[in-house]
Design a protein around this motif. Structure first.
Motif, mmCIF file in Angstrom:
data_model
loop_
_atom_site.group_PDB
_atom_site.id
_atom_site.type_symbol
_atom_site.label_atom_id
_atom_site.label_comp_id
_atom_site.label_asym_id
_atom_site.label_seq_id
_atom_site.Cartn_x
_atom_site.Cartn_y
_atom_site.Cartn_z
ATOM 1 N N GLY A 77 0.662 -0.940 0.550
ATOM 2 C CA GLY A 77 0.285 -0.281 -0.166
ATOM 3 C C GLY A 77 0.741 0.967 -0.338
ATOM 4 N N ARG A 78 2.351 1.170 1.070
ATOM 5 C CA ARG A 78 2.782 2.508 0.837
ATOM 6 C C ARG A 78 3.411 2.806 -0.426
ATOM 7 N N GLU A 79 4.212 1.331 -0.596
ATOM 8 C CA GLU A 79 4.568 1.437 -2.690
ATOM 9 C C GLU A 79 3.717 2.185 -3.387
ATOM 10 N N ALA A 80 2.129 1.291 -3.492
ATOM 11 C CA ALA A 80 1.344 2.378 -4.102
ATOM 12 C C ALA A 80 1.005 3.921 -3.889
ATOM 13 N N LEU A 81 1.003 4.146 -2.833
ATOM 14 C CA LEU A 81 1.111 5.392 -2.705
ATOM 15 C C LEU A 81 1.720 6.547 -2.674
ATOM 16 N N SER A 82 3.303 5.761 -2.707
ATOM 17 C CA SER A 82 4.559 6.696 -3.255
ATOM 18 C C SER A 82 4.513 6.851 -4.917
ATOM 19 N N ASP A 83 4.287 6.239 -5.233
ATOM 20 C CA ASP A 83 4.370 5.735 -6.735
ATOM 21 C C ASP A 83 2.493 6.741 -7.376
ATOM 22 N N GLY A 84 1.918 7.015 -6.053
ATOM 23 C CA GLY A 84 0.613 8.000 -6.864
ATOM 24 C C GLY A 84 -0.422 6.841 -7.395
#
Length: 190
Positions: A77-84
């Motif tokens: 989830g954090r990776e997806a959030l970081s990628d927008g």
């Protein structure tokens, strides 16, 4: 008892024992609350030169759910959030909050996603859940103060920032926010 039944029973007992051992190990992998308390004691010291490392250690402890699967959902989830990729982040964080409703960091991560999507009402709901589970979550409190400022509720935002400052007197954005808001509200009853 025939040999197959004896072997099956022996294997079943061994698998059960292994499962209990793994479950215990996983449960032990959650946040170390005594360590978090100790770190907060260090963080509260006004003259703390290593506050960034202490803050990072607290965040690292809060990111331990006690389950490898839940930790993976948080990471993805954090990776997806970081990628927008907000929808993807919400999928991961929603699964996390569904399966680990007592894990404060899952709620905080989803609140951050809602905030980034400018869905302040939903962000506030998740911040509320975060703070119910971890009342000292300075990240969630800063998020709350930011939303309150966006909603022009400056007195309330100032109150929250002062609560953060009592826990964590080092963050420049908190100190600046307090200075700006108290200057703007000077003369008003808080």
């Amino acid at each position: 008892m025939d040999i197959r039944h004896a072997i099956f029973r022996s294997v079943s007992v061994a698998c059960f024992a292994t499962s209990l051992t793994l479950s215990h190990a996983i449960a032990q992998a959650g946040p170390d609350h005594e360590e978090v308390d100790r770190l907060f004691g260090e963080l509260a010291k006004p003259e703390q030169p290593g506050w960034e490392q202490i803050e990072e250690s607290i965040s690292r402890e809060w990111s331990k759910s006690g389950s490898a699967a839940m930790d993976l959902l948080l990471q993805r989830g954090r990776e997806a959030l970081s990628d927008g990729e907000f929808d993807k982040a919400l999928d991961h964080f929603s699964a996390l909050t569904d399966h680990a409703p007592d894990f404060a960091e899952g709620w905080n991560a989803r609140a951050t996603t809602w905030f980034r999507m400018e869905q302040y009402g939903l962000a506030l709901e998740d911040i509320s859940r975060t703070l119910a589970l971890e009342p000292r979550h300075f990240g969630a409190m800063i998020g709350l103060a930011t939303i309150l400022r966006e909603l022009k509720l400056e007195k309330e935002a100032l109150k929250v920032l002062r609560e953060v400052e009592a826990l964590h007197p080092h963050r420049p954005n908190v100190i600046n926010g307090i200075e700006q808001l108290s200057s703007r509200l000077e003369g008003e009853t808080l």
